[in-house]
Motif scaffolding. Sequence first.
Motif, mmCIF file in Angstrom:
data_model
loop_
_atom_site.group_PDB
_atom_site.id
_atom_site.type_symbol
_atom_site.label_atom_id
_atom_site.label_comp_id
_atom_site.label_asym_id
_atom_site.label_seq_id
_atom_site.Cartn_x
_atom_site.Cartn_y
_atom_site.Cartn_z
ATOM 1 N N SER C 174 63.462 55.660 -0.698
ATOM 2 C CA SER C 174 64.402 54.838 -1.440
ATOM 3 C C SER C 174 64.544 54.956 -2.802
ATOM 4 O O SER C 174 65.530 54.875 -3.263
ATOM 5 N N SER C 175 63.233 54.485 -2.823
ATOM 6 C CA SER C 175 62.228 54.963 -4.875
ATOM 7 C C SER C 175 62.959 55.743 -5.498
ATOM 8 O O SER C 175 63.384 55.815 -6.285
ATOM 9 N N ASP C 178 66.686 56.185 -6.348
ATOM 10 C CA ASP C 178 67.215 55.414 -7.012
ATOM 11 C C ASP C 178 66.449 55.964 -8.915
ATOM 12 O O ASP C 178 66.962 55.720 -9.411
ATOM 13 N N GLU C 182 69.565 56.524 -11.567
ATOM 14 C CA GLU C 182 68.621 55.916 -12.746
ATOM 15 C C GLU C 182 69.158 57.393 -13.609
ATOM 16 O O GLU C 182 69.894 57.217 -14.509
#
Lengths: 291, 317, 241
Positions: C174-175, C178, C182
């Motif tokens: 999940s990071s 992100d 971005e």
Amino acid sequence: MITLELFLNAVVAGLMLGGFYAAVALGLSITFGQLDIVNIAHPTFVILGSFVAYILNQNFGIDPVLIGVVFMPVFYLIGTTLYRVYYVSFERTGQESLSGLAFFFGLMFIIEVVLILTFGVDYRLVNAAYIGKTLHIGFLDMPFRMLVPAIAATIMTGAVVLYMTKTFMGKAIMAVSQDRLALQLMGADPIKVKRIALGIAIATASLAGALLIIIQPVEPSVGRLYIGRIFAIVVLGGMGSISGTFVAAILIGVVESFIATFYGPSWAPAVGFGILLLTLAIRPQGIFGRA
Amino acid sequence: MKIDKFWLSVLVILIAGFAFTKLADNEFYFFTTYVVLQGLIMAVAWNILGGFTGYVNFGSAGFFAVGVYTTVALNKAFGLPLPVLLLAAGVICGLLGLAAGYLTLRLKGVYFAIATLATALVLETIVNNWKFVGGAAGTYVLQPKGSFIFDNYIELLFMLMLVLAVAATAISRYLSSSRIGQGLAAIRDDEVAAECMGVPTLRLKLISTTAMGALMGIAGAPFPFFVTFVDPVSAFALVIAVNAIAMPMIGGTAVWYGPVIGALLLGAIQETATVTISSELNLLIVGVMLVLFITLAPKGIVGLIQDYKKKKGANNG
Amino acid sequence: MADRVLNVTDLTKRFGGFVALDSVNLHLDKGERLGLIGPNGSGKTTMINCISGSLFNDEGTVEFEGRDITSLPAHKRAHMGIARSFQIPKPFKSMTVLENLCIPLEFAAWDRADHRHISEQAMEILETIKFAERAHENSGSLTQVDMRKLELARALAAKPTLLVSDEAMAGLSSSEVDEILEILLVLNEQGVAVIMIEHIMRAVMRYSERIVVLDAGKKIADGSPDEVMHNPEVERAYLGE
């Protein structure tokens, strides 16, 4: 003049020739069709089989078909060893497609040259009681030197089909390249499956080689003519379908027999390559393959 | 001044070659170097498609033989001068290469390789049945009378081959260091991605196959005058196809000088082995070296040197 | 209409007897962020293959910035400003990360870019997505997430007006999702319209201004994320009847 007699004899000769071609193409059908290993050296292993049959037949008078069968385990071991080298050098590093191809090309060249260094470029042949005799049924002539290989080849193809469809390992081999998931569910180790499959493929070359030298005298570079022919058969047969390979082999045998009968034998070698090029250009998945 | 270094070497090589024809009087040297240079042109040509673009051609002997038989046929029919024969062989084999280029639209990877092999064998069957150029029995070819500014015809052929080899290398070098070369490298790595990044893949592949075909044809064109007897067995010899693959593989396929290194090394070994041992054994050497390099040093000699330098750099730094 | 980047009309694509796309209409405005979703086999990948030119459609037209590009090959579309990333990353393995970016700069963006200092331009692009420290690494040995970043960086180097991103986040943590989001936002801020194909709903909902849903080759919904989520047909397609 095309007479019915000539026509039917050409058909029968083609059927027998095609039956034998199936024996040569069988090994490639397994390696190329099932394992995605482009063993361009397969015909050279067949020639190796011919020379094994030649040595033992000339020295001990053993029947070439028997030699071909007895030496299958030895060829099987050659095949499994070959897979170990192939796996370590190419498959594991993801280099298999083009480097692997060049590897087999080099291997083909090495075997051929070693045979030339050992035996020279003279044609060699075997002796057996039935070679030279012919079975006559009506106006059909069936020389035993064609009939025996055709029958032996058909039996071998049948045996391989049975193995592939009835045994656990056979089913694993059929699944190894197309269906990774099925292979996992079966709990089979793909590397082991491929090793055994390449072993079987090379083992068929032992008998195919013995059959070849019954049909015609053999010299080390004869194998090259078979490259186009058997790739044509395997591609035409739909890549790895063994029964498809058998049908395609018969088809090529019949077409070649017709060309040889009506246009002259010097054109026959182009048949396989010509059909291969057409198949590749028009329908790469083969005539019996999945769409 | 980087460009000048290359062209300076070219000039030195050509002058040295010319001086060689005036100084050496043993014809054997010219026969030997001719064979090595012929192998070099074939290797450089193969590498344009095989090394830069990633399409393996097993049918190099077919392109070579078409060049050979273009000379045989046109020489017999019209008695044309050598430069015209070279041009004709280049054009015909270039067209054959162009056709092979269109084949890549349908056939990728392994299938393309097999198709080239099949094409070479179909061509061999056709020549075997072509009576005008001697068919399977072969034919004699007379060397033309005059030998230009050279003492004899073999010296002329040697100098011609040297010029052709240098030209082939220069073409290959241009292709690899230009924008075309970057496009070809992208095709080799991933053709679909290359196309989507704006690389005109078909056009570049056609350039690549045409250059390869033309150079191989030109390499074959003087061959009839060199051997004076041509038959399909010698023109389509498997060793020609194997050498064309083995030399770049041994030298290194990624850069233009790889096949040059491989050709000079392997050619020298082969010619020495032919003289001192036997010609069959030298074939075995090629096969074994090819297999050893593919399995143990896939980037060839150039790759080995690069790895060695990297290691040394790492140790020092 | 002047701001219309992409206009797909009655697009149909068949494979043998199988209809992969059945008369689909789709449009996209300049700088818009569109999510394209649908169950497996609904025709999403076929759709973007037809837009990028990897496949040719059987019927219908594809217009890009007002020009009919239906019969143009993929590299010409790339020159015009359509870039795509691949679901399974396809780096040029023999090249470094930086060299990978030079290919689209030298080809796709050739007509629109500065011909000098190609590698400096490539470096700038890597810096904008904070990927510069990998510039000289071999692209074949990157990690999954870095491979995805390279895909997007390379697409960016084609200087596109439309980017089609094919499942750039599948299989990422999940990071990492992100991080990719971005990058896609940075891209969009530079005026690039984005079609995002994604299975990760959280990402699609967050990113898209508008969502199109495909099911069995047909468009069944087209609207804001909220509208689409409450569309009964979409629920049926996803949950089964």
